[in-house]
Motif scaffolding. Structure first.
Motif, PDB file in Angstrom:
ATOM      1  N   LEU A 190      45.702  40.066  46.776  1.00 49.08           N
ATOM      2  CA  LEU A 190      45.705  39.159  47.986  1.00 49.08           C
ATOM      3  C   LEU A 190      46.336  39.598  49.176  1.00 49.08           C
ATOM      4  CD1 LEU A 190      44.421  36.350  47.971  1.00 49.08           C
ATOM      5  CD2 LEU A 190      46.713  35.325  47.628  1.00 49.08           C
ATOM      6  N   VAL A 191      47.413  40.340  48.905  1.00 50.55           N
ATOM      7  CA  VAL A 191      48.191  41.000  49.926  1.00 50.55           C
ATOM      8  C   VAL A 191      47.492  41.763  50.806  1.00 50.55           C
ATOM      9  CG1 VAL A 191      50.647  40.834  48.949  1.00 50.55           C
ATOM     10  CG2 VAL A 191      49.213  42.817  48.479  1.00 50.55           C
ATOM     11  N   PHE A 211      48.096  38.448  43.294  1.00 49.23           N
ATOM     12  CA  PHE A 211      48.784  38.779  44.418  1.00 49.23           C
ATOM     13  C   PHE A 211      48.584  40.450  44.762  1.00 49.23           C
ATOM     14  CE2 PHE A 211      50.977  34.978  44.096  1.00 49.23           C
ATOM     15  CZ  PHE A 211      51.157  34.469  45.260  1.00 49.23           C
ATOM     16  N   ILE A 237      55.362  41.325  41.522  1.00 51.59           N
ATOM     17  CA  ILE A 237      54.359  40.350  41.252  1.00 51.59           C
ATOM     18  C   ILE A 237      54.541  39.142  40.484  1.00 51.59           C
ATOM     19  CG2 ILE A 237      51.781  39.804  40.822  1.00 51.59           C
ATOM     20  CD1 ILE A 237      52.002  41.698  43.114  1.00 51.59           C
ATOM     21  N   GLY A 238      54.157  37.816  41.235  1.00 52.08           N
ATOM     22  CA  GLY A 238      54.589  36.660  40.485  1.00 52.08           C
ATOM     23  C   GLY A 238      55.535  36.588  39.417  1.00 52.08           C
TER      24      GLY A 238
END
Ligand SMILES: [K+]
Ligand SMILES: [K+]
Lengths: 482, 482
Positions: free
Chosen positions: B472-473, B469, B155-156
């Protein structure tokens, strides 16, 4: 750095700029408003300074490199804006401070359209004409900058447009082809101005107002000859004409160029940025109309026209107003200010971060999500049919992050200067996005701010206009090394 | 998707979570506050639900993939937060709505620390203890999430830490090593909590307050047992102790892990993120002290202590207060809120975007400037001595842009709901950064907001806590495909 050649070019630019003092002087003579001397003086001052810079270096014609390009672009805007401030200082009808004059001149040439002058309706015609003309010239400069120069400098991913530019271009050098491209673009710009002025005139503006507003419309500038801006005319027809020309001026001029050359509108229809630009405007107009109707601010037709006008005006960063939109339901002014961060298309006279960058950010965001789910997958970012280089995408990220960080820093400076949060936020947004009007204390006029705030905001306008990095590189030791 | 296995794991988690209802029940018994039945009921409800989920799938032990990992993490937080809301609904001393209960529970488990409850000083001890414990448990969850799971999910840009994690890890699989890592991290967390509680107790807190505040301090949570927060104790010693433990809890726990194992402090000193974290805190403290002294808000010692306390509290996103910082000179609250966007270190209990990402953004920004000047140069981004993969940098850009865009969207929703700009801005910032207190109408308490706003902000807390994320995914069709 080729200082001799740079000084020679600067001298030439200043001499050319001096000529632009003559039209306002002529306007002064026509209307006998007694304001002509300020322009004649500035004409002489600029001409002589230009000559003094040019003459000793007249034979310096070294080949310019990228680094020189940055310096020339920044000097072009700062030096011309500084000389452009002189008429405001000399004009007897305007009791403005030095900071005011500088702010107004920067606001004009960067096509920001924020003003420190009130009582416009009572000013001499020459001063009014001069302000409008500043924006028009600024618009010209921006188109050349955005279409021909920034792609060469590779600012914030704009190397994307290097291949698409009209005419062959050699990498890493500022070739004389720029002159050819510039000329073609200016013809388009001029034609658009004439069409806009005619339309305004037919819709009922005086000849003076029609020409004056056509200047600031195609430049997406937002200066007006009336305190009430476009609202002065109280005409739906004029608002729709204004919206139409702002919309056209917010399109990449390279597209206009190709379209004019091929005499079809296909270049627009297959351009991903144009589609994004159009879609964003439609969404903003839809939101705006819905909210205005929900709160019953206007009857249907007026709500629709006001929504179209203000959405296009703020989203393209023109900044014209026909109603006191700052007092609309809180959501709308904030929504519109946020839309101005997206702004118009690259290669247009509009400001903001540009639709193409937002489009690339969105596509890269989607790619990151796909990568999370399939860490070993290979995903290309496509614009139309072409895939976009990772280097371009990285440059766009860098642009976005730097934009946001500088925004926050400038806002903190204004807060330290004593502004309230909404004024500070919207003033920085309005200036950095080259929008013009803000909210709070700067909803109409910036004259109430301190000198410090005016200089900081002038800097913000330049920062936005020069797409951040052109100006920022000059503040790094790395740029000046060797 | 391995749904059977996911449901089995969820059942186990819920049964474990049910046990956490017993300590508040015991507290209720000790203080005879009559609040025990709410916790016994929730204990039974969670235990039985967990069992019902677990039992039919008890043999499902399929190997989990990345995709399953996302779903488990999101379900972990949403399901536990939902069950965590039950005691607030059942408690007779709290006449709260469903939205209030959900908000308070999410705020607790995500260690945000925003509250809708006022009159804390008069509440039963069991409820107070339960709120603090929620934060402490949330902090535990976050550390495991941030140190062991997010690097696996990538992530990120957090794949950056994949190699540094204690113990060997297989790519692309959630291995049982997580359990081992988690255990070691929890011991550190527990030790830190005990040390913090002891320090508070020695400094003069009651045993109950010392334990309660140690929970929310090491979790960087910000819940307190008093409406006046840490300000209730009116003690510089307690404020400095609090600042010290927030500072420690804001460091990457992987560093604590290595430091404890090797019994040296060298791991901190050579970690680039720790240096950045420390530097940012120093800058914020310096700004804060200067402004407070300039405006003569406090005498020198108090100004210094209040600056240290609030800077660390807001910048690490703890959100404790000892003074009404929202009424300080406008610059400070905004500066501190912006600092909370940076937040604490990755792998800590703090929120925000994390120092490591800001560091990488800054380095990439500098690289873009170098690239502009030398378009053909090759520039590596280095963290300490290691160079950072471009993929990681791209993920960090994506994280930053998505963070900003979601922030704007959530703020627009709150504006549409009728909040003023400052309240909407600071509420979203305070919830998304897992900070807690905002400005304007939410400077102290969120109870005045609409139910819609409370749900939106609960979502914002989860979004921030799960590093955008992860949550969000799940909203992309791409995730659910096939
Ligand atoms: K403008
Ligand atoms: K917090």
């Amino acid at each position: 750095m080729q200082y001799a050649t740079i000084i020679r070019i600067l001298g030439i630019l200043l001499m050319i700029f001096s000529i632009t003092m003559l039209p306002p002087a002529i306007v002064s003579a026509i209307y006998e408003d007694g304001g002509g001397s300020a322009f004649i003086s500035t004409f002489l001052l600029s001409l002589i300074t230009g000559l003094v810079l040019f003459w000793p270096k007249r034979k310096a014609k070294a080949e310019l490199k990228i680094r020189d390009g940055f310096l020339i672009v920044v000097l072009f805007w700062t030096v011309l804006s500084t000389f452009g401030a002189v008429p405001f200082i000399l004009a007897q009808s305007l009791p403005v401070s030095l900071a005011d004059a500088v702010f107004e001149s920067f606001s004009g040439l960067t096509t920001t359209g924020a003003t420190v002058i009130s009582g416009l309706d009572d000013l001499p015609h020459s001063i009014l004409f001069y302000r409008q003309q500043l924006q028009w010239l600024g618009g010209m400069g921006i188109i050349v900058l955005a279409v021909a120069i920034l792609p060469l400098l590779g600012i914030g991913g704009m190397q994307l447009y290097r291949a698409e530019m009209p005419g062959p271009m050699k990498d890493n050098k500022l070739t004389p082809r720029i002159a050819g491209t510039a000329k073609a673009l200016w013809y388009i710009y001029l034609g658009m101005t004439i069409a806009c002025a005619l339309a305004y005139w037919i819709a009922g503006m005086t000849t003076f107002d029609a020409i004056a507003h056509s200047f600031s419309t195609v430049a997406i500038g937002g200066f007006s000859t009336h305190d009430a801006s476009i609202g002065y005319f109280d005409s739906n027809a004029i608002e729709l004409i204004c919206a139409f020309f702002m919309f056209i001026a917010g399109i990449n001029f390279a597209l206009h160029f190709i379209s004019v050359r091929t005499l079809t509108i296909r270049p627009y229809l297959k351009d991903p940025e144009f589609k994004g630009y159009f879609a964003i405007l439609c969404i903003v107009i839809l939101c705006c109309t819905s909210v205005l109707l929900y709160y019953q601010e206007y009857p249907f037709t007026d709500a629709l026209v006001k929504s179209i006008f203000h959405s296009v005006s703020i989203a393209t960063t023109a900044g014209f107003a026909s109603a006191d939109f700052a007092t609309w339901p809180t959501l709308l002014p904030v929504l519109l200010i946020f839309a101005s961060f997206i702004g118009a298309s690259a290669g247009s006279t509009g400001g903001g971060m540009k639709v193409i960058r937002v489009l690339l950010l969105f596509k890269q965001g989607m790619r990151e999500i796909k990568r999370l789910i399939h860490p070993n997958g290979i995903f290309l970012i496509k614009l139309g049919k072409a895939s976009v280089n990772d280097r371009v995408v990285q440059a766009v990220w860098g642009f976005f992050a730097t934009y946001v960080v500088l925004f926050v820093l400038l806002m903190l400076i204004l807060l330290a200067d004593g502004l309230d949060q909404i004024t500070a936020f919207s003033a920085v947004a309005a200036c950095m996005n080259n929008l013009g009007p803000g909210l709070g204390d700067v909803a109409v006029n910036y004259s109430g701010l301190s000198d410090l705030a005016k200089y900081v905001l002038s800097f913000a306008m330049l920062l936005g206009r020069l797409e951040i990095f052109t100006l920022l590189v000059l503040f790094t030791p790395y740029f000046w090394r060797r």
